[in-house]
Design a protein around this motif. Structure first.
Motif, short mmCIF file in Angstrom:
data_model
loop_
_atom_site.label_atom_id
_atom_site.label_comp_id
_atom_site.label_asym_id
_atom_site.label_seq_id
_atom_site.Cartn_x
_atom_site.Cartn_y
_atom_site.Cartn_z
N VAL A 1 -32.28 18.13 -27.00
CA VAL A 1 -33.55 18.02 -26.16
C VAL A 1 -33.59 16.98 -25.48
CG1 VAL A 1 -35.87 18.32 -25.89
CG2 VAL A 1 -34.68 19.83 -27.58
N HIS A 2 -33.06 16.71 -24.22
CA HIS A 2 -33.22 15.71 -23.37
C HIS A 2 -34.49 15.62 -22.86
CE1 HIS A 2 -32.99 13.08 -19.66
NE2 HIS A 2 -32.21 12.19 -20.52
N GLY A 3 -35.14 14.28 -22.79
CA GLY A 3 -36.85 14.11 -22.28
C GLY A 3 -37.74 14.53 -23.34
N ALA A 4 -36.96 14.65 -24.57
CA ALA A 4 -37.73 15.01 -25.70
C ALA A 4 -39.06 14.40 -26.01
CB ALA A 4 -36.94 15.14 -27.20
N SER A 5 -39.37 13.12 -25.36
CA SER A 5 -40.32 12.49 -25.60
C SER A 5 -41.80 12.64 -24.74
CB SER A 5 -40.20 10.91 -25.49
OG SER A 5 -39.59 10.64 -24.20
N GLY A 6 -41.31 13.65 -24.01
CA GLY A 6 -42.44 13.94 -22.87
C GLY A 6 -43.19 15.25 -23.49
N PHE A 7 -44.31 15.50 -22.86
CA PHE A 7 -45.23 16.57 -23.07
C PHE A 7 -44.36 17.84 -23.19
CE2 PHE A 7 -47.72 20.24 -21.56
CZ PHE A 7 -48.71 20.39 -22.40
N THR A 8 -43.55 18.31 -22.20
CA THR A 8 -42.96 19.70 -22.39
C THR A 8 -41.66 19.39 -23.61
OG1 THR A 8 -43.45 19.96 -20.06
CG2 THR A 8 -41.66 21.22 -21.31
N GLY A 9 -41.06 18.28 -23.48
CA GLY A 9 -40.05 18.21 -24.49
C GLY A 9 -40.58 18.20 -26.03
N ILE B 1 -31.28 21.19 -23.50
CA ILE B 1 -32.33 21.72 -22.82
C ILE B 1 -32.95 20.36 -22.01
CG2 ILE B 1 -34.71 22.58 -23.02
CD1 ILE B 1 -33.83 23.92 -25.59
N ASN B 2 -32.89 20.43 -20.98
CA ASN B 2 -33.57 19.12 -20.26
C ASN B 2 -35.17 19.20 -19.67
OD1 ASN B 2 -33.57 16.66 -18.83
ND2 ASN B 2 -32.87 17.48 -16.76
N THR B 3 -35.87 18.55 -20.25
CA THR B 3 -37.41 18.62 -19.69
C THR B 3 -37.71 17.25 -19.01
OG1 THR B 3 -37.89 17.50 -21.97
CG2 THR B 3 -37.77 20.14 -21.83
N ALA B 4 -36.71 16.42 -18.72
CA ALA B 4 -37.16 15.15 -18.09
C ALA B 4 -37.00 15.40 -16.54
CB ALA B 4 -36.19 13.96 -18.45
N GLY B 5 -38.21 15.58 -15.71
CA GLY B 5 -38.30 15.65 -14.60
C GLY B 5 -38.70 14.54 -13.76
N PRO B 6 -39.05 14.80 -12.29
CA PRO B 6 -38.81 15.80 -11.77
C PRO B 6 -37.15 16.28 -11.75
CG PRO B 6 -39.43 14.08 -10.29
CD PRO B 6 -39.70 13.70 -11.56
N PHE B 7 -36.89 17.43 -11.83
CA PHE B 7 -35.54 18.09 -12.14
C PHE B 7 -34.80 17.53 -10.73
CE2 PHE B 7 -38.52 20.63 -14.60
CZ PHE B 7 -38.15 19.82 -15.97
N THR B 8 -35.12 17.80 -9.65
CA THR B 8 -34.38 17.57 -8.47
C THR B 8 -33.98 16.14 -8.42
OG1 THR B 8 -36.46 17.20 -7.09
CG2 THR B 8 -35.31 19.47 -6.88
N ARG B 9 -34.73 15.39 -9.20
CA ARG B 9 -34.13 13.87 -9.26
C ARG B 9 -33.45 13.48 -10.38
NH1 ARG B 9 -38.27 8.87 -8.25
NH2 ARG B 9 -36.49 6.98 -7.97
N TRP B 10 -33.75 13.95 -11.72
CA TRP B 10 -33.19 13.63 -12.72
C TRP B 10 -32.38 14.69 -13.53
CZ3 TRP B 10 -33.83 8.81 -12.04
CH2 TRP B 10 -34.75 8.13 -11.88
N GLY B 11 -32.31 15.90 -12.95
CA GLY B 11 -31.65 17.04 -13.46
C GLY B 11 -30.27 16.85 -13.45
N GLU B 12 -29.73 16.27 -12.29
CA GLU B 12 -28.16 16.40 -12.20
C GLU B 12 -27.42 15.40 -13.11
OE1 GLU B 12 -26.71 15.52 -7.97
OE2 GLU B 12 -24.67 15.53 -8.79
N PRO B 13 -27.92 14.20 -13.20
CA PRO B 13 -26.95 13.48 -14.31
C PRO B 13 -26.87 14.45 -15.96
CG PRO B 13 -28.63 12.05 -13.17
CD PRO B 13 -28.95 13.48 -12.73
N VAL B 14 -27.79 14.76 -16.01
CA VAL B 14 -27.99 15.67 -17.36
C VAL B 14 -26.85 16.71 -17.37
CG1 VAL B 14 -29.08 16.76 -19.21
CG2 VAL B 14 -30.19 14.91 -17.87
N VAL B 15 -26.99 17.54 -16.36
CA VAL B 15 -25.79 18.57 -16.10
C VAL B 15 -24.48 17.96 -16.03
CG1 VAL B 15 -25.23 20.42 -14.27
CG2 VAL B 15 -27.58 20.12 -14.84
N ARG B 16 -24.24 16.93 -15.30
CA ARG B 16 -23.17 16.20 -15.24
C ARG B 16 -22.41 15.80 -16.88
NH1 ARG B 16 -23.12 11.98 -11.09
NH2 ARG B 16 -21.38 11.38 -11.98
N ALA B 17 -23.44 15.16 -17.24
CA ALA B 17 -23.21 14.74 -18.60
C ALA B 17 -22.78 15.61 -19.85
CB ALA B 17 -24.02 13.90 -19.18
N ALA B 18 -23.53 17.11 -19.76
CA ALA B 18 -23.28 18.01 -20.64
C ALA B 18 -21.93 18.91 -20.17
CB ALA B 18 -24.44 19.06 -20.36
#
Ligand SMILES: NC(=O)c1ccc[n+]([C@@H]2O[C@H](COP(=O)([O-])OP(=O)(O)OC[C@H]3O[C@@H](n4cnc5c(N)ncnc54)[C@H](OP(=O)(O)O)[C@@H]3O)[C@@H](O)[C@H]2O)c1
Length: 90
Positions: A5-13, A73-90
């Motif tokens: 869970v990336h962004g596990a420290s947030g509300f959704t995470g 599961i990536n929950t660190a947003g905004p996803f348009t800004r922070w989503g791509e690095p997680v997808v690439r790393a995965a």
């Protein structure tokens, strides 16, 4: 199955972590702040939590944090800004 869970420290995470634990998984908590990740693990009563610290601008660290996981599961947003690095790393 090992789920990160990336962004596990947030509300959704933290909600995702709690639900995964309820379903019998031991999630891998990934994010930039170890203290906040550990607090979520404690609230979810994970006895031996897997905490991995990696910043979004450190693709190698992020890839290493996710390397042995089966799903992310990536929950660190905004996803348009922070989503791509997680997808690439995965
Ligand atoms: N909550 C909702 O009801 C809701 C509804 C629709 C959409 N969303 C979207 O879902 C996403 C998460 O919402 P949330 O309410 O869970 O937000 P949140 O509580 O503020 O959590 C954000 C998470 O993203 C991480 N994060 C933010 N910027 C980062 C960066 N530059 N590098 C690494 N980690 C970063 C935070 O890490 P730290 O703990 O280290 O700060 C935290 O884990 C947001 O994009 C939000 O727009 C939320």
């Amino acid at each position: 199955m090992r789920i990160a869970v990336h962004g596990a420290s947030g509300f959704t995470g933290s909600l995702v972590v709690t639900e995964l634990v309820r379903r019998g998984f031991t999630p891998v908590l990934v994010g930039r702040d170890e203290t906040r990740l550990r607090a979520v693990a404690a609230r979810a009563a994970i006895p031996d939590p897997q905490i991995r610290v990696a910043r979004l601008d450190d693709i190698d660290a992020l890839a290493a944090a996710l390397a042995d996981t089966d799903a992310v599961i990536n929950t660190a947003g905004p996803f348009t800004r922070w989503g791509e690095p997680v997808v690439r790393a995965a």
